[in-house]
Scaffold this motif. Structure first.
Motif, mmCIF file in Angstrom:
data_model
loop_
_atom_site.group_PDB
_atom_site.id
_atom_site.type_symbol
_atom_site.label_atom_id
_atom_site.label_comp_id
_atom_site.label_asym_id
_atom_site.label_seq_id
_atom_site.Cartn_x
_atom_site.Cartn_y
_atom_site.Cartn_z
ATOM 1 N N ALA A 133 -4.869 -5.062 -6.134
ATOM 2 C CA ALA A 133 -3.702 -3.793 -6.036
ATOM 3 C C ALA A 133 -2.543 -4.268 -6.699
ATOM 4 O O ALA A 133 -1.906 -3.439 -7.393
ATOM 5 N N ARG A 138 -5.889 3.332 -8.005
ATOM 6 C CA ARG A 138 -5.761 3.202 -6.503
ATOM 7 C C ARG A 138 -6.787 2.247 -6.011
ATOM 8 O O ARG A 138 -7.736 2.164 -6.621
ATOM 9 N N ILE A 151 -4.767 9.045 -0.559
ATOM 10 C CA ILE A 151 -4.479 8.220 -1.750
ATOM 11 C C ILE A 151 -4.242 8.861 -3.102
ATOM 12 O O ILE A 151 -3.437 8.581 -3.720
ATOM 13 N N MET A 152 -5.238 9.680 -3.343
ATOM 14 C CA MET A 152 -5.286 10.083 -4.697
ATOM 15 C C MET A 152 -4.615 11.477 -5.120
ATOM 16 O O MET A 152 -4.293 11.597 -6.151
ATOM 17 N N LEU A 203 -10.122 4.948 -9.254
ATOM 18 C CA LEU A 203 -9.975 4.273 -7.699
ATOM 19 C C LEU A 203 -11.129 3.205 -7.681
ATOM 20 O O LEU A 203 -12.249 3.314 -8.197
ATOM 21 N N GLN A 211 0.889 -1.208 -0.020
ATOM 22 C CA GLN A 211 0.042 0.038 0.116
ATOM 23 C C GLN A 211 0.806 1.262 -0.048
ATOM 24 O O GLN A 211 0.355 2.204 -0.093
ATOM 25 N N ARG A 246 -0.380 4.351 -1.168
ATOM 26 C CA ARG A 246 -1.035 4.501 -2.587
ATOM 27 C C ARG A 246 -2.275 3.988 -2.466
ATOM 28 O O ARG A 246 -3.261 4.346 -3.167
ATOM 29 N N HIS A 247 -2.277 2.853 -1.605
ATOM 30 C CA HIS A 247 -3.637 1.935 -1.516
ATOM 31 C C HIS A 247 -4.147 1.816 -0.015
ATOM 32 O O HIS A 247 -3.114 2.328 0.602
ATOM 33 N N SER A 279 -1.508 11.784 -7.670
ATOM 34 C CA SER A 279 -1.490 10.440 -8.551
ATOM 35 C C SER A 279 -1.173 10.868 -10.061
ATOM 36 O O SER A 279 -0.615 9.902 -10.627
#
Lengths: 324, 165
Positions: A127, A135, A313-314, A112, A6, A14-15, A317
């Motif tokens: 993932a 994501r 997390i976004m 996402l 992640q 990221r995840h 990106s």
């Protein structure tokens, strides 16, 4: 399972797959962002433009109304376009088929995926196979983890109790089948909670809790003595194979939270429940609707926490992998 | 603690320029963090009665997809409705204009103000958007690599920083 998946090479999230591997600082950072989103939810116009032009797919292989709805509201308040996809798990029981589904959605330029599946590790599997700019958020995988629920629970505790260092938290009910409890215990430990207790009949109490530094009780009154926070778990009827409890009436008598048992906890203790509640089974209506209940604030907080996780997390990106 | 002399003078100049607006019962809003400190001083100097609003524009930045979420985000707090009010928007340094663009968008998500007046402590060159301040405390000429930063909140002082220094 690796929690490292992640994070990117620079240690950025990221995840969002599991609480494992998250630092106390990262969790508090998410809470701080969520706190700002609470005030957005109280405005006349409840949207901010952070995810404008992004596409979020709620990929639910297991039915859930509340979690899916709060993810949907969270994404929409961030101005993303949201597609809800309920896929029957039986038609994708083979890994290839699952990834085919995901590749098809990717071809539609999804940014996402919010994934719920009745098998542990599904969000990880996805993932591992998506391109770097896509994501993944784990919205519950089998009996393994439900990290956003743990985040909203601990966020609710922080909002009501301030800090975790002097808190005693009791988690009550079906710990055997609960991914909520598993993730929550991780989060509480990472946040430095002074004491975490679990209360359940022996048949619903998994082994190995000692290694997590938690105390187990089979007597509810004893376990609730002096606690600041009570987290009631839903009796997972659909996950139970065979008889783990003698009868619902007996379960309520021994482990249902009533005003009488609540009196064993501290007078200012708060009562939480991840929903949906089985009234009269694990919790009495007088408690669920009572002054110490924060069950409805949990729902509101859940939207803010999911907005915080999505935006965290976004963010950035376009820099990490998406072709310019 | 008192503010640095140049800041105190700039604040006094800003207050003088804003005084003619007082009969419109303006609502003052400061942008986190430096703008909120400046707004707090002006709010006192002008004796405004409506509580001060503060704005964190993190959710409205145009570089979010490039640099990500500001981890120090704070909640915006507008205690009084902006609807049909004359707003004085306050920031510490006006440079590219992007912060003000974001702040205007956020204000309009709270309501439709009658007007917005921009008041800044420091006005420097380098605009990337068609935005200008109506009220300026201190115009400054700086090279593109130089940055001016406001320290506070107890004692406000301006410091000059060289890029990469």
């Amino acid at each position: 399972m690796t929690g490292n998946l992640q994070f990117d090479s620079q240690g950025r999230l990221r995840h969002f797959l599991t609480i494992d591997g998250l630092s106390r600082e990262t969790i508090h950072q998410i809470f701080d962002i969520a706190e700002s989103f609470i005030s957005v939810g109280e405005r006349e116009i409840k949207k901010v433009p952070l995810l404008r032009g992004k596409t979020v797919v709620n990929l639910f292989f297991e039915s859930s109304t509340r979690t899916r709805t709060t993810f949907e509201i969270a994404a929409k308040r961030l101005s993303a376009d949201v597609i809800n996809l309920a896929v029957s798990a039986s038609s994708t029981s083979k890994g290839e088929t699952l990834l085919d589904t995901v590749r098809n959605l990717e071809a539609m330029h999804t940014d996402l995926f919010v994934v719920r599946h009745n098998q542990s590790g599904t969000a990880y599997l996805i993932a591992e196979h998506v391109p770097p700019h896509v994501r993944i958020i784990n919205a519950g995988d089998g009996a393994h983890a439900h990290p956003t629920q743990a985040m909203l629970d601990t966020f609710t505790i922080r909002r009501h109790k301030g800090s975790f260092e002097h808190l005693k938290v009791a988690i009550v009910g079906d710990l055997m089948h609960s991914r909520v409890a598993r993730s929550l215990i991780r989060a509480l430990n990472t946040l430095g909670t002074s004491e975490v207790r679990v209360i359940a009949p022996l048949t619903l109490l998994p082994t190995g809790h000692e290694s997590l530094g938690i105390k187990a009780y089979t007597d509810m009154r004893e376990g609730l003595e002096g606690v600041d926070v009570i987290v009631m778990l839903r009796l997972q009827r659909e996950r139970m194979r065979g008889a783990h409890i003698p009868s619902e009436q007996e379960y309520f008598n021994l482990y249902g939270l009533t005003l009488d048992k609540l009196a064993c906890a501290k007078p200012d203790a708060i009562v939480m429940h991840p929903g949906p509640m089985n009234r009269g089974l694990e919790i009495d209506s007088a408690v669920a609707d009572g002054l110490q209940s924060v069950i409805l604030p949990q729902v509101t907080n859940g939207i803010a926490v999911r907005m915080a996780i999505m935006s965290l997390i976004m963010g950035g990106s376009s820099e990490s992998g998406r072709p310019a | 603690m008192s503010d640095a002399p140049d800041v105190a003078q700039a604040l006094a100049r800003m207050a003088e320029q804003l005084r003619p607006l007082l009969d419109r019962r303006p609502l003052m809003i400061g942008i986190h963090t430096g703008g909120a400190w400046v707004a707090n001083r002006l709010h006192g100097l002008l004796g405004l009665t409506d509580p001060l609003g503060t704005l964190d524009i993190s959710f409205y930045r145009d570089d979010f997809t490039r640099i990500g979420m500001n981890p120090q985000v704070r909640a915006s707090h507008l205690p009084v409705s902006v609807e049909d009010r004359h707003v004085i928007l306050v920031d510490d340094v006006l440079h590219t204009g992007r912060t003000i663009r974001a702040a205007l968008n956020e204000i309009f998500d709270y309501g439709r103000p009658a007007s917005v007046t921009l008041a800044v402590l420091v006005d420097r060159e380098g605009r990337e958007l068609p935005i200008s301040a109506q009220v300026v405390g201190l115009p400054m000429k700086l090279a593109s690599g130089q940055h001016v930063k406001l320290a506070g909140p107890d004692s406000l002082a301006l410091t000059l920083q060289e890029a990469g220094g």
